[in-house]
Scaffold this active site. Sequence first.
Site, PDB file in Angstrom:
ATOM      1  N   LYS A  23      -3.991   5.823  -3.178  1.00 26.11           N
ATOM      2  CA  LYS A  23      -4.874   6.843  -2.758  1.00 26.11           C
ATOM      3  C   LYS A  23      -5.264   8.542  -3.416  1.00 26.11           C
ATOM      4  O   LYS A  23      -4.164   8.056  -4.802  1.00 26.11           O
ATOM      5  CB  LYS A  23      -5.342   7.065  -0.525  1.00 26.11           C
ATOM      6  CG  LYS A  23      -4.745   5.692  -0.576  1.00 26.11           C
ATOM      7  CD  LYS A  23      -4.523   6.410   1.015  1.00 26.11           C
ATOM      8  CE  LYS A  23      -3.604   4.753   1.628  1.00 26.11           C
ATOM      9  NZ  LYS A  23      -2.844   4.717   1.738  1.00 26.11           N
ATOM     10  N   TYR A  33       2.507  10.063   0.432  1.00 28.33           N
ATOM     11  CA  TYR A  33       3.569   9.190   1.686  1.00 28.33           C
ATOM     12  C   TYR A  33       4.493   9.871   1.372  1.00 28.33           C
ATOM     13  O   TYR A  33       5.225   9.897  -0.139  1.00 28.33           O
ATOM     14  CB  TYR A  33       3.923   7.698   1.602  1.00 28.33           C
ATOM     15  CG  TYR A  33       2.895   7.454   2.429  1.00 28.33           C
ATOM     16  CD1 TYR A  33       1.535   8.094   3.053  1.00 28.33           C
ATOM     17  CD2 TYR A  33       1.924   5.826   1.509  1.00 28.33           C
ATOM     18  CE1 TYR A  33       0.594   7.627   3.661  1.00 28.33           C
ATOM     19  CE2 TYR A  33       1.216   5.815   2.585  1.00 28.33           C
ATOM     20  CZ  TYR A  33       0.311   6.391   3.285  1.00 28.33           C
ATOM     21  OH  TYR A  33      -0.684   5.812   3.854  1.00 28.33           O
ATOM     22  N   ASP A  36       1.146  -0.883  -0.212  1.00 25.09           N
ATOM     23  CA  ASP A  36      -0.028   0.050  -0.213  1.00 25.09           C
ATOM     24  C   ASP A  36       0.879   0.613  -0.250  1.00 25.09           C
ATOM     25  O   ASP A  36       1.699   1.139   0.353  1.00 25.09           O
ATOM     26  CB  ASP A  36      -0.859   0.518   1.704  1.00 25.09           C
ATOM     27  CG  ASP A  36      -1.621   1.510   1.120  1.00 25.09           C
ATOM     28  OD1 ASP A  36      -2.714   1.009   0.238  1.00 25.09           O
ATOM     29  OD2 ASP A  36      -1.329   2.248   2.213  1.00 25.09           O
TER      30      ASP A  36
END
Length: 335
Positions: free
Chosen positions: A85, A59, A54
């Site tokens: 995401k 990030y 993931d």
Amino acid sequence: MSIIRQRTFDRGDLTISELGFGGAGIGNLFRPISNAQAQSAIDCAWQQGVRYFDTAPHYGSGLSERRLGLAVHELPRQQLLLSSKVGRLLSPIANTSHADGECYMQAAPFQRIYDYSYDGVMRSFEDSLQRMGVSQIDILYMHDIGRLTHSSVHEAHFTTAMEGGHKAMVALREQGLVKAIGLGVNEWEVCNEALDHADFDCFMVANCFTLLNNSITEHFTDRCRSRQISLVVAAPFNSGVLAKGSAGAGHYFYGDTPDAVIQQVRALEEVCQAFHIPLQAAAIQFPLLYSCVKTVVVGMTHAERIEQNLSWYHQPIPAEFWDTLVQQGHIRAFG
């Protein structure tokens, strides 16, 4: 190779390893690591049997996606599950700082801009494909809607997300570019709220399905089972404190750990010591007691930690241990 059991999503015919690779660490969460270290961590996790990876644009402002994409390029795509995401767009900036103000060190020089609109989600998805060098993503989460993140502007973002962003995600699923859609959040309550407006295949819930925070099991896990919605549990250590213990001064919800939480951890440690069970093993295995939970995602940035995570995952834990936690009020009785 370690044997990691697999579970199947209740929708979408997705098979996922019970232990997943959390990509925040390779985006330099709290501390910087090199490209080589990130590559080594992903390789090690794969060799140990991890098949779910993931990441997110958030990030490291795209750093995690770039590193993960390069690392998995040589792996058999049909054997791994990738998720990322949407909800933040990245805009280039002249960044000379070593920290970007979002807990990421030496992040890529991009500013995050929230955008949950139809067009924003489509652009975010396409940007992620480019950064990762892939043509599709297995699971797509809408990232960080909710009051915890957006406070007074939550209602506006939520309306945009349900009326615009969700429609984009459904379109991507219908086009076969993603197999499952959901939310990726730090508060399960917004998932419950979203189900009153739209349908989802899964939810990634971080920091709120733990030995310290588990009100999610009061009613919401039952609702997920009845709706055939799968849960992906991230941050089982509550960002660190359940990994380092009461004496380790680990993070809690990405910040300092309050004294009251330290007391909770000490009480959990007493039960663990009585049963000779590592607190970390209990933290990883607790969510997997629920059938609607399909995987637990943990941070993995070096071989020693990956091997330790696997050891905690495989640690035998008797039913009496969980019964004791129920009796002491740390967790609720299982339905």
